[in-house]
Design an enzyme around this catalytic site. Structure first.
Site, PDB file in Angstrom:
ATOM      1  N   HIS A   1       0.969  -1.169   0.113  1.00  0.00           N
ATOM      2  CA  HIS A   1       0.107   0.020   0.055  1.00  0.00           C
ATOM      3  C   HIS A   1       1.007   1.268   0.011  1.00  0.00           C
ATOM      4  CE1 HIS A   1      -2.704   3.040   2.350  1.00  0.00           C
ATOM      5  NE2 HIS A   1      -3.269   2.877   1.047  1.00  0.00           N
TER       6      HIS A   1
ATOM      7  N   GLU B   1       2.096   2.001  -3.293  1.00  0.00           N
ATOM      8  CA  GLU B   1       1.038   2.647  -4.222  1.00  0.00           C
ATOM      9  C   GLU B   1       1.122   4.320  -4.036  1.00  0.00           C
ATOM     10  OE1 GLU B   1      -3.655   3.757  -3.350  1.00  0.00           O
ATOM     11  OE2 GLU B   1      -3.086   1.658  -2.970  1.00  0.00           O
ATOM     12  N   HIS B   2       1.334   4.508  -2.903  1.00  0.00           N
ATOM     13  CA  HIS B   2       1.352   5.999  -2.568  1.00  0.00           C
ATOM     14  C   HIS B   2       2.646   6.798  -3.168  1.00  0.00           C
ATOM     15  CE1 HIS B   2      -2.023   6.989   0.658  1.00  0.00           C
ATOM     16  NE2 HIS B   2      -2.121   5.530   0.287  1.00  0.00           N
TER      17      HIS B   2
ATOM     18  N   GLU C   1       5.142  10.746   3.281  1.00  0.00           N
ATOM     19  CA  GLU C   1       4.141  10.057   3.254  1.00  0.00           C
ATOM     20  C   GLU C   1       3.810   9.106   4.353  1.00  0.00           C
ATOM     21  OE1 GLU C   1       1.053   9.550   0.482  1.00  0.00           O
ATOM     22  OE2 GLU C   1       2.887  10.496   0.069  1.00  0.00           O
TER      23      GLU C   1
END
Length: 187
Positions: free
Chosen positions: A10, A13-14, A91
């Site tokens: 995940h 993905e960011h 992030e």
């Protein structure tokens, strides 16, 4: 994901929107928005228990250069992420906030029931958001190793739809992705 990697798929993905080989910084989003592809609406991604999907839609495919650029973005996501340590650190907070927003009673019940729902498989213990202890503390080189290990051609597919010249786009896909070394993930 291993126990110490829970949430890294995940996280990657960011990171696809935080700088790539051909689109450093936020230039990927800036470029796509300049041609009418809106971030969130037409440019997005998601990670589920067994896949991450990246989507670029509503691109003006009548211009060959747009198709070329969109394929280059997909290629960069495949093997050209910069994974800048400062961007990784920035992030972390985004993902923690996403986790907080989703930390509802329903999601807590789902997390508790997942091992039974997934029949005792690893899926029941690997919800895509991951473990915040991992997200907040992994070293950038751990994310790089995860990316290099799992983001390999054998684990990827490219799908192009729309009002396109199929033969020309197939040729572009082969040209754009053909130079990526063929490696298999260690499954």
């Amino acid at each position: 994901e291993d126990d110490d990697q829970r949430g890294l798929a995940h996280f990657l993905e960011h990171m696809c929107f935080n700088g790539t080989e051909h689109f450093p910084g936020n230039s990927l989003i800036t470029y796509l928005e300049s041609i009418g592809v809106k971030f969130g609406a037409h440019l997005n991604a998601y990670t589920s228990t067994d896949e991450t999907v990246y989507n670029i839609c509503k691109a003006p495919v009548a211009r060959t250069s747009t198709v070329d650029s969109c394929l280059m973005i997909l290629r960069d996501w495949s093997c050209g992420l910069l994974l800048n340590p400062a961007d990784i650190d920035a992030e972390r907070g985004v993902i923690v906030n996403e986790w907080r927003q989703r930390n509802s009673a329903t999601n807590r019940m789902l997390e508790k029931a997942s091992p039974d729902l997934y029949g005792g498989t690893a899926y029941g213990y690997r919800l895509p958001i991951g473990q915040m202890e991992v997200v907040e503390n992994f070293k950038p080189e751990v994310l790089r190793r995860f990316y290099d290990r799992w983001n390999v051609p054998a684990n990827q597919a490219v799908i192009v739809t729309g009002d396109i010249d199929v033969d020309a786009v197939e040729k572009q896909v082969r040209s754009t992705f053909g130079s990526i070394p063929a490696r298999r993930s260690p499954l």
